[in-house]
Design a protein around this motif. Structure first.
Motif, PDB file in Angstrom:
ATOM      1  N   SER A  15       0.788  -1.209   0.058  1.00  0.00           N
ATOM      2  CA  SER A  15       0.168  -0.131   0.139  1.00  0.00           C
ATOM      3  C   SER A  15       0.900   1.084   0.144  1.00  0.00           C
ATOM      4  O   SER A  15       0.495   2.430  -0.593  1.00  0.00           O
ATOM      5  CB  SER A  15      -0.811  -0.038   1.296  1.00  0.00           C
ATOM      6  OG  SER A  15      -1.658  -1.040   1.224  1.00  0.00           O
ATOM      7  N   ASN A  67      -8.345  -5.338   1.215  1.00  0.00           N
ATOM      8  CA  ASN A  67      -7.506  -6.273   1.919  1.00  0.00           C
ATOM      9  C   ASN A  67      -8.054  -7.640   2.427  1.00  0.00           C
ATOM     10  O   ASN A  67      -9.210  -7.581   2.854  1.00  0.00           O
ATOM     11  CB  ASN A  67      -7.182  -5.549   3.426  1.00  0.00           C
ATOM     12  CG  ASN A  67      -6.334  -4.227   2.972  1.00  0.00           C
ATOM     13  OD1 ASN A  67      -5.553  -4.094   1.979  1.00  0.00           O
ATOM     14  ND2 ASN A  67      -6.592  -3.056   3.798  1.00  0.00           N
ATOM     15  N   VAL A  88      -5.262  -6.675  10.407  1.00  0.00           N
ATOM     16  CA  VAL A  88      -5.679  -6.220   9.239  1.00  0.00           C
ATOM     17  C   VAL A  88      -7.223  -5.385   9.049  1.00  0.00           C
ATOM     18  O   VAL A  88      -7.038  -4.343   8.513  1.00  0.00           O
ATOM     19  CB  VAL A  88      -5.937  -7.478   7.961  1.00  0.00           C
ATOM     20  CG1 VAL A  88      -6.602  -7.063   6.980  1.00  0.00           C
ATOM     21  CG2 VAL A  88      -4.518  -8.293   8.046  1.00  0.00           C
ATOM     22  N   THR A 103      -7.240  -1.627   8.062  1.00  0.00           N
ATOM     23  CA  THR A 103      -8.129  -1.306   6.962  1.00  0.00           C
ATOM     24  C   THR A 103      -9.048   0.031   7.132  1.00  0.00           C
ATOM     25  O   THR A 103      -9.144   0.995   6.675  1.00  0.00           O
ATOM     26  CB  THR A 103      -9.097  -2.309   6.553  1.00  0.00           C
ATOM     27  OG1 THR A 103      -8.349  -3.605   6.193  1.00  0.00           O
ATOM     28  CG2 THR A 103     -10.260  -1.952   5.511  1.00  0.00           C
ATOM     29  N   LYS A 104      -9.463   0.007   8.541  1.00  0.00           N
ATOM     30  CA  LYS A 104     -10.072   1.306   9.154  1.00  0.00           C
ATOM     31  C   LYS A 104      -9.407   2.420   8.911  1.00  0.00           C
ATOM     32  O   LYS A 104      -9.747   3.522   8.498  1.00  0.00           O
ATOM     33  CB  LYS A 104     -10.757   0.978  10.548  1.00  0.00           C
ATOM     34  CG  LYS A 104     -11.840  -0.261  10.536  1.00  0.00           C
ATOM     35  CD  LYS A 104     -12.257  -0.413  11.981  1.00  0.00           C
ATOM     36  CE  LYS A 104     -13.284  -1.424  12.111  1.00  0.00           C
ATOM     37  NZ  LYS A 104     -13.624  -1.786  13.450  1.00  0.00           N
ATOM     38  N   ALA A 125      -8.921   3.743   5.539  1.00  0.00           N
ATOM     39  CA  ALA A 125     -10.281   4.070   4.796  1.00  0.00           C
ATOM     40  C   ALA A 125     -10.435   5.338   5.059  1.00  0.00           C
ATOM     41  O   ALA A 125     -10.862   6.382   4.508  1.00  0.00           O
ATOM     42  CB  ALA A 125     -11.215   3.258   5.248  1.00  0.00           C
ATOM     43  N   VAL A 133     -11.314   1.848   0.964  1.00  0.00           N
ATOM     44  CA  VAL A 133     -10.322   0.414   1.525  1.00  0.00           C
ATOM     45  C   VAL A 133     -11.497  -0.116   2.264  1.00  0.00           C
ATOM     46  O   VAL A 133     -11.936   0.309   3.360  1.00  0.00           O
ATOM     47  CB  VAL A 133      -9.404   1.232   2.581  1.00  0.00           C
ATOM     48  CG1 VAL A 133      -8.452   0.172   2.804  1.00  0.00           C
ATOM     49  CG2 VAL A 133      -8.582   2.368   1.678  1.00  0.00           C
ATOM     50  N   ASN A 134     -11.394  -1.367   1.839  1.00  0.00           N
ATOM     51  CA  ASN A 134     -12.270  -2.427   2.718  1.00  0.00           C
ATOM     52  C   ASN A 134     -11.635  -3.564   2.881  1.00  0.00           C
ATOM     53  O   ASN A 134     -10.655  -4.030   2.114  1.00  0.00           O
ATOM     54  CB  ASN A 134     -13.497  -2.499   1.746  1.00  0.00           C
ATOM     55  CG  ASN A 134     -14.463  -1.164   2.008  1.00  0.00           C
ATOM     56  OD1 ASN A 134     -14.812  -0.825   2.779  1.00  0.00           O
ATOM     57  ND2 ASN A 134     -14.388  -0.523   0.691  1.00  0.00           N
ATOM     58  N   ALA A 135     -12.091  -4.652   3.502  1.00  0.00           N
ATOM     59  CA  ALA A 135     -11.607  -5.928   3.664  1.00  0.00           C
ATOM     60  C   ALA A 135     -12.781  -7.077   3.510  1.00  0.00           C
ATOM     61  O   ALA A 135     -13.912  -6.661   3.546  1.00  0.00           O
ATOM     62  CB  ALA A 135     -10.955  -5.993   5.101  1.00  0.00           C
ATOM     63  N   GLY A 145     -14.289   1.404   4.907  1.00  0.00           N
ATOM     64  CA  GLY A 145     -13.685   0.715   6.053  1.00  0.00           C
ATOM     65  C   GLY A 145     -14.666  -0.426   6.387  1.00  0.00           C
ATOM     66  O   GLY A 145     -14.507  -0.690   7.563  1.00  0.00           O
ATOM     67  N   PHE A 148     -15.951  -4.404   6.603  1.00  0.00           N
ATOM     68  CA  PHE A 148     -15.734  -5.788   6.545  1.00  0.00           C
ATOM     69  C   PHE A 148     -16.534  -6.629   6.138  1.00  0.00           C
ATOM     70  O   PHE A 148     -17.588  -6.914   6.937  1.00  0.00           O
ATOM     71  CB  PHE A 148     -15.032  -6.282   7.917  1.00  0.00           C
ATOM     72  CG  PHE A 148     -14.577  -7.609   8.159  1.00  0.00           C
ATOM     73  CD1 PHE A 148     -13.709  -8.268   7.148  1.00  0.00           C
ATOM     74  CD2 PHE A 148     -14.750  -8.211   9.484  1.00  0.00           C
ATOM     75  CE1 PHE A 148     -13.189  -9.537   7.476  1.00  0.00           C
ATOM     76  CE2 PHE A 148     -14.207  -9.626   9.559  1.00  0.00           C
ATOM     77  CZ  PHE A 148     -13.543 -10.127   8.521  1.00  0.00           C
TER      78      PHE A 148
END
Length: 258
Positions: A125, A142, A169, A173-174, A177, A187-189, A246, A248
């Motif tokens: 990243s 992610n 992770v 990610t948060k 984001a 940005v998300n997971a 952000g 999941f």
């Protein structure tokens, strides 16, 4: 509104793309219209994925890359940028699952999990985000795990460093984001449960007892099948998720329902 999942003209980078969920995602991106750079440590493996992408009529390059080594990542991402000019989508998929509890595993085992599963996302990243910020657009996905939020119940498959690293992770990610949303970057997971991949074939899928127990506890009554993660991957990588940030998304057949 057109096809919100259309990736025509986009360039995607997939780490850990030599097999399993990463290779599946790379091909799904190509089928949706994207050109794809596949990154992994094993050059011979990603060359095969590259050839499959090209058969779909898309451009592709295979770049050997160790995500735990910053210089390797820096060179790999620059190679992608030199080839395609920009990167629209980054799927941080490279990961390892080291077995063992804190009372039995070594420091080396612990570090292996975090170096690949967390530091690898940081390194990749770090060299992708700047050009996304510059262009005002980017989609970062992610790959975490359902084991970021639930623990393995079977003592045969305790993986404390995996639980901890995949939880990390989600935190990363948060943070990403919140910081990059203003630049047009989402940005998300994703949290997959058990899928049959190269990683799991040699361990979990070898135990009929484990599979029977897993299937009995899972509302879907089975592990995930090849390709069943691709819909979520494409959703979070396309304009269909332009206001999703952000988050999941667990893909597990309902096993984590509480």
């Amino acid at each position: 509104m057109g096809n919100l999942f259309d990736l025509t003209g986009k360039v995607a980078v997939v780490t850990g793309a030599s097999s399993g969920l990463g290779a599946d995602a790379a091909l799904a991106y190509a089928e949706a219209g994207a050109d794809v750079a596949v990154l992994a440590r094993r050059a011979e493996k990603i060359n095969g994925v590259k050839e499959e992408i090209e058969k779909l009529g898309r451009k592709s390059i295979a770049v050997a890359c160790d995500v735990t080594n910053e210089e390797s990542v820096k060179v790999a991402i620059q190679t992608v940028l030199d080839t395609f000019g920009h990167i629209d989508i980054l799927m941080n998929n490279a990961g390892v699952a080291v077995r063992g509890g804190v009372d039995s595993m070594t420091e080396e085992d612990w570090d292996k999990s975090f170096n690949t599963n967390v530091k690898g996302i940081f390194f990749v990243s770090k060299y992708v985000v700047p050009q996304m910020k510059e262009r005002g657009y980017g989609k970062i996905v992610n790959i975490a795990s359902v084991n970021a939020v639930i623990a393995d119940k079977n003592d045969m498959f305790i993986r404390h460093s995996y639980n901890a690293s995949k939880s990390a992770v989600l935190g990363l990610t948060k943070g990403m984001a919140c910081s990059y949303a203003r630049y047009g970057i989402t940005v998300n997971a994703i949290g997959p449960a058990l899928f049959e991949t190269e990683m799991t074939q040699g361990t979990l899928f070898k135990s009929e007892q484990f599979l029977q127990g897993y299937s009995a506890m899972n509302p879907a009554g089975r592990p995930g099948k090849k390709g069943e993660l691709n819909g979520t991957v494409l959703y979070l990588s396309s304009d269909a998720s332009s206001y999703v940030q952000g988050q999941f998304i667990i893909v597990d057949g309902g096993g984590a329902i509480v």
